[in-house]
Design a protein around this motif. Structure first.
Motif, short mmCIF file in Angstrom:
data_model
loop_
_atom_site.label_atom_id
_atom_site.label_comp_id
_atom_site.label_asym_id
_atom_site.label_seq_id
_atom_site.Cartn_x
_atom_site.Cartn_y
_atom_site.Cartn_z
N GLN A 1 -13.56 23.06 34.09
CA GLN A 1 -13.40 21.91 33.23
C GLN A 1 -14.34 20.80 33.72
OE1 GLN A 1 -11.55 21.78 30.54
NE2 GLN A 1 -11.93 19.63 30.03
N VAL A 2 -15.21 20.36 32.82
CA VAL A 2 -16.13 19.29 33.17
C VAL A 2 -15.40 17.96 33.15
CG1 VAL A 2 -18.24 18.11 32.54
CG2 VAL A 2 -18.06 20.59 32.20
N GLN A 3 -15.59 17.18 34.18
CA GLN A 3 -15.03 15.83 34.22
C GLN A 3 -16.17 14.83 34.36
OE1 GLN A 3 -12.11 16.06 37.42
NE2 GLN A 3 -10.50 16.38 35.90
N LEU A 4 -16.11 13.77 33.56
CA LEU A 4 -17.17 12.78 33.53
C LEU A 4 -16.57 11.39 33.74
CD1 LEU A 4 -18.94 14.13 30.32
CD2 LEU A 4 -19.56 14.62 32.68
N VAL A 5 -17.21 10.60 34.60
CA VAL A 5 -16.74 9.24 34.88
C VAL A 5 -17.92 8.29 34.78
CG1 VAL A 5 -15.65 7.70 36.52
CG2 VAL A 5 -14.91 10.10 36.39
N GLU A 6 -17.84 7.37 33.82
CA GLU A 6 -18.91 6.39 33.63
C GLU A 6 -18.65 5.14 34.47
OE1 GLU A 6 -18.02 8.17 29.46
OE2 GLU A 6 -16.90 7.47 31.21
N SER A 7 -19.74 4.47 34.81
CA SER A 7 -19.66 3.19 35.52
C SER A 7 -20.90 2.38 35.19
CB SER A 7 -19.54 3.41 37.02
OG SER A 7 -20.69 4.07 37.52
N GLY A 8 -20.85 1.09 35.55
CA GLY A 8 -22.03 0.25 35.40
C GLY A 8 -22.02 -0.69 34.21
N GLY A 9 -20.99 -0.59 33.38
CA GLY A 9 -20.92 -1.49 32.24
C GLY A 9 -20.65 -2.93 32.69
N GLY A 10 -20.77 -3.85 31.76
CA GLY A 10 -20.51 -5.24 32.08
C GLY A 10 -20.98 -6.16 30.97
N SER A 11 -21.04 -7.44 31.29
CA SER A 11 -21.47 -8.45 30.33
C SER A 11 -22.79 -9.04 30.78
CB SER A 11 -20.42 -9.55 30.21
OG SER A 11 -19.21 -9.04 29.70
N VAL A 12 -23.75 -9.09 29.86
CA VAL A 12 -25.06 -9.67 30.17
C VAL A 12 -25.52 -10.50 28.99
CG1 VAL A 12 -25.76 -7.81 31.73
CG2 VAL A 12 -26.29 -7.65 29.29
N GLN A 13 -26.50 -11.33 29.23
CA GLN A 13 -27.11 -12.09 28.15
C GLN A 13 -28.23 -11.26 27.51
OE1 GLN A 13 -28.23 -15.92 29.87
NE2 GLN A 13 -26.36 -16.81 29.03
N ALA A 14 -28.53 -11.61 26.29
CA ALA A 14 -29.61 -10.92 25.59
C ALA A 14 -30.89 -11.00 26.42
CB ALA A 14 -29.83 -11.56 24.23
N GLY A 15 -31.59 -9.87 26.45
CA GLY A 15 -32.80 -9.77 27.26
C GLY A 15 -32.56 -9.22 28.65
N GLY A 16 -31.29 -9.12 29.02
CA GLY A 16 -30.96 -8.63 30.35
C GLY A 16 -30.96 -7.11 30.43
N SER A 17 -30.59 -6.62 31.61
CA SER A 17 -30.61 -5.18 31.87
C SER A 17 -29.31 -4.73 32.52
CB SER A 17 -31.77 -4.83 32.81
OG SER A 17 -33.01 -5.15 32.24
N LEU A 18 -28.98 -3.47 32.26
CA LEU A 18 -27.86 -2.81 32.92
C LEU A 18 -28.24 -1.36 33.13
CD1 LEU A 18 -24.67 -4.03 30.97
CD2 LEU A 18 -25.21 -4.50 33.37
#
Length: 125
Positions: A1-18
């Motif tokens: 069974q494949v398990q996937l865990v995402e991370s790294g999301g958040g709040s940024v201003q336009a033009g920013g990076s994640l």
């Protein structure tokens, strides 16, 4: 069974990076196609980017081409989504997905059988 865990999301201003990361387990990285999808409130889930098992082929939605980059490190069982020049319309829940076979349509959600729980990305103007 494949398990996937995402991370790294958040709040940024336009033009920013994640940079989003998807840590996977329970699968053979070298034979698993991976994709990133997103779903904004009131909208259908859409494919953002996808990458072949070996990383040699990548696919992007036209709205993110040139701004987002998908990559993978099979030694770490991790897939990344580098997002630059973010826009308010990129605001959504972002999901990682895995397919044990090469999908006919890499950005179509029904091609994928395993999904993570998602990570929220919010871009303010």
């Amino acid at each position: 069974q494949v398990q996937l865990v995402e991370s790294g999301g958040g709040s940024v201003q336009a033009g920013g990076s994640l940079t989003l990361a998807c840590a996977a387990s329970g699968y053979t990285a070298s034979s698993t196609f991976m994709g990133w999808f997103r779903q904004a409130i009131g909208k259908e889930r859409e494919g953002v980017a996808a990458i072949s098992a070996g990383g040699g082929s990548t696919y992007y939605h036209s709205s993110v081409k040139g701004r987002f980059t998908i990559s993978r490190d099979n030694a770490k069982n991790t897939v990344y989504l580098q997002m630059n020049s973010l826009k308010p319309e990129d605001t959504a829940m972002y999901y990682c997905a895995a397919s044990q076979r090469f999908p006919w349509t890499p950005l179509l959600s029904r091609e994928y059988s395993s999904w993570g729980q998602g990570t929220q990305v919010t871009v303010s103007s």
